[in-house]
Design an enzyme around this catalytic site. Structure first.
Site, PDB file in Angstrom:
ATOM      1  N   GLU A 175      -6.234 -11.719   6.983  1.00 21.12           N
ATOM      2  CA  GLU A 175      -6.921 -10.437   7.065  1.00 21.12           C
ATOM      3  C   GLU A 175      -8.352 -10.470   6.547  1.00 21.12           C
ATOM      4  O   GLU A 175      -8.903  -9.444   6.158  1.00 21.12           O
ATOM      5  CB  GLU A 175      -6.117  -9.362   6.341  1.00 21.12           C
ATOM      6  CG  GLU A 175      -5.598  -9.747   4.982  1.00 21.12           C
ATOM      7  CD  GLU A 175      -4.606  -8.718   4.413  1.00 21.12           C
ATOM      8  OE1 GLU A 175      -4.693  -7.535   4.796  1.00 21.12           O
ATOM      9  OE2 GLU A 175      -3.764  -9.116   3.596  1.00 21.12           O
ATOM     10  N   ASP A 218      -8.417  -4.769   6.775  1.00 22.15           N
ATOM     11  CA  ASP A 218      -9.082  -5.630   5.790  1.00 22.15           C
ATOM     12  C   ASP A 218     -10.041  -6.599   6.467  1.00 22.15           C
ATOM     13  O   ASP A 218     -11.077  -6.953   5.902  1.00 22.15           O
ATOM     14  CB  ASP A 218      -8.043  -6.391   4.972  1.00 22.15           C
ATOM     15  CG  ASP A 218      -7.417  -5.537   3.887  1.00 22.15           C
ATOM     16  OD1 ASP A 218      -8.112  -5.225   2.911  1.00 22.15           O
ATOM     17  OD2 ASP A 218      -6.242  -5.178   4.023  1.00 22.15           O
ATOM     18  N   HIS A 244       0.830  -1.202   0.000  1.00 22.44           N
ATOM     19  CA  HIS A 244       0.000   0.000   0.000  1.00 22.44           C
ATOM     20  C   HIS A 244       0.867   1.255   0.000  1.00 22.44           C
ATOM     21  O   HIS A 244       0.682   2.169   0.805  1.00 22.44           O
ATOM     22  CB  HIS A 244      -0.939  -0.012   1.208  1.00 22.44           C
ATOM     23  CG  HIS A 244      -2.016  -1.046   1.120  1.00 22.44           C
ATOM     24  ND1 HIS A 244      -2.992  -1.019   0.145  1.00 22.44           N
ATOM     25  CD2 HIS A 244      -2.263  -2.147   1.870  1.00 22.44           C
ATOM     26  CE1 HIS A 244      -3.806  -2.052   0.305  1.00 22.44           C
ATOM     27  NE2 HIS A 244      -3.385  -2.755   1.345  1.00 22.44           N
ATOM     28  N   ASP A 259      16.962 -11.424  -3.324  1.00 24.26           N
ATOM     29  CA  ASP A 259      18.265 -11.095  -3.894  1.00 24.26           C
ATOM     30  C   ASP A 259      18.744  -9.715  -3.453  1.00 24.26           C
ATOM     31  O   ASP A 259      19.952  -9.468  -3.360  1.00 24.26           O
ATOM     32  CB  ASP A 259      18.222 -11.171  -5.423  1.00 24.26           C
ATOM     33  CG  ASP A 259      18.153 -12.606  -5.948  1.00 24.26           C
ATOM     34  OD1 ASP A 259      18.416 -13.537  -5.152  1.00 24.26           O
ATOM     35  OD2 ASP A 259      17.847 -12.789  -7.135  1.00 24.26           O
ATOM     36  N   ARG A 272       7.088  -6.000   3.189  1.00 24.57           N
ATOM     37  CA  ARG A 272       5.826  -6.574   2.733  1.00 24.57           C
ATOM     38  C   ARG A 272       5.745  -6.409   1.219  1.00 24.57           C
ATOM     39  O   ARG A 272       5.678  -5.277   0.715  1.00 24.57           O
ATOM     40  CB  ARG A 272       4.626  -5.894   3.391  1.00 24.57           C
ATOM     41  CG  ARG A 272       3.301  -6.479   2.892  1.00 24.57           C
ATOM     42  CD  ARG A 272       2.122  -6.142   3.770  1.00 24.57           C
ATOM     43  NE  ARG A 272       1.711  -4.746   3.683  1.00 24.57           N
ATOM     44  CZ  ARG A 272       0.571  -4.273   4.213  1.00 24.57           C
ATOM     45  NH1 ARG A 272      -0.231  -5.095   4.882  1.00 24.57           N
ATOM     46  NH2 ARG A 272       0.265  -2.995   4.105  1.00 24.57           N
TER      47      ARG A 272
END
Length: 256
Positions: free
Chosen positions: A151, A177, A48, A87, A73
């Protein structure tokens, strides 16, 4: 050069409370300034926010010298995105919107090398210190921490099955959520939502995993800690900025 250890993962295993902050504003200097504030962990959010891959890597680099662990996230439970973040040197991930044990297992596979997973092998990356860490591909999995986010009301019914997936290191509840899925969009402080969050934390704990959440509600944070939340994010950088700026503007305009 040795493989960097993951102190956050070790702390979760020991059930040592970890207090964190959400980082939704991109930029290496911003991340470094937050890393100096004393939080145990900070979450670089790309779900977000508009934070892109090069910015994530620069933020990881900026936080690295500080005693604060940077988790990331991703935008989705996507193996390609996770491969690039791995990576870049990220060691802890919060995977959004995990509904089932199968989706949790998919995430586990994406962050582990074969034969235990499907992570692609690249020899010269920041994660391997550009090839200087001996046997990186055979040792990296031990320091990767995978957290999954439940969520929705449906996901909460699957907590025990998700917790039983090998390689899941913790389960995070997303109140915003969850509130929407329960019919209370924009109202994560509704009593029914808070009850569901606290019940979820207790069930995660009973299932043998550390639980976590993010909330801007101090009362819910205290109740969550009492219910067993181990990795708890207590605010969002942009929210802190806006609260301070709006209060300052209101103060001075009222006195003008």
């Amino acid at each position: 050069m040795d493989l960097p250890l993951n102190p956050f993962k070790a702390a979760l295993r020991a059930r040592t409370p970890q207090i964190g902050i959400w980082c939704a504003i991109g930029g290496s200097v911003h991340a470094e300034s937050l890393a100096s504030c004393g939080f145990d962990w900070l979450l670089i959010d790309t779900e977000h926010s508009t934070v892109d891959m090069p910015t994530v890597q620069s933020m990881l680099q900026a936080v690295a010298p500080y005693p604060t662990h940077a988790a990331v996230r991703p935008g989705w439970n996507d193996a390609v995105e996770l491969k690039r973040l791995l990576d870049a040197g990220a060691q802890t991930f919060l995977i959004p919107y995990v509904q089932t044990a199968a989706e949790a297992a998919q995430a586990v596979s994406a962050v582990r090398y074969p034969p235990n997973g499907t992570r692609g092998v690249a020899g010269i990356t920041r994660a391997s210190r550009f090839g200087l860490i001996p046997d990186y591909t055979s040792r990296a999995d031990a320091e990767i921490c995978l957290l999954v986010q439940v969520e929705t009301a449906q996901a909460l019914t699957n907590i025990e099955e998700i917790a039983a997936v090998p390689g899941v290191d913790g389960i995070f509840i997303g109140p915003a959520d969850l509130a929407a899925s329960m019919g209370y969009p924009g109202n994560p402080d509704h009593p029914d939502v808070q009850d569901a969050v606290l019940d979820g934390i207790r069930r995660i704990t009973a299932a043998g995993l550390p639980a976590g959440l993010l909330s801007l509600n101090p009362d819910l944070l205290e109740r969550a800690a009492a219910a067993g939340s181990v990795f708890t994010a207590v605010d969002v950088d942009q929210a802190i900025l806006l609260r301070g700026a709006r209060a300052l503007a209101q103060k001075w305009k009222a006195g003008a």
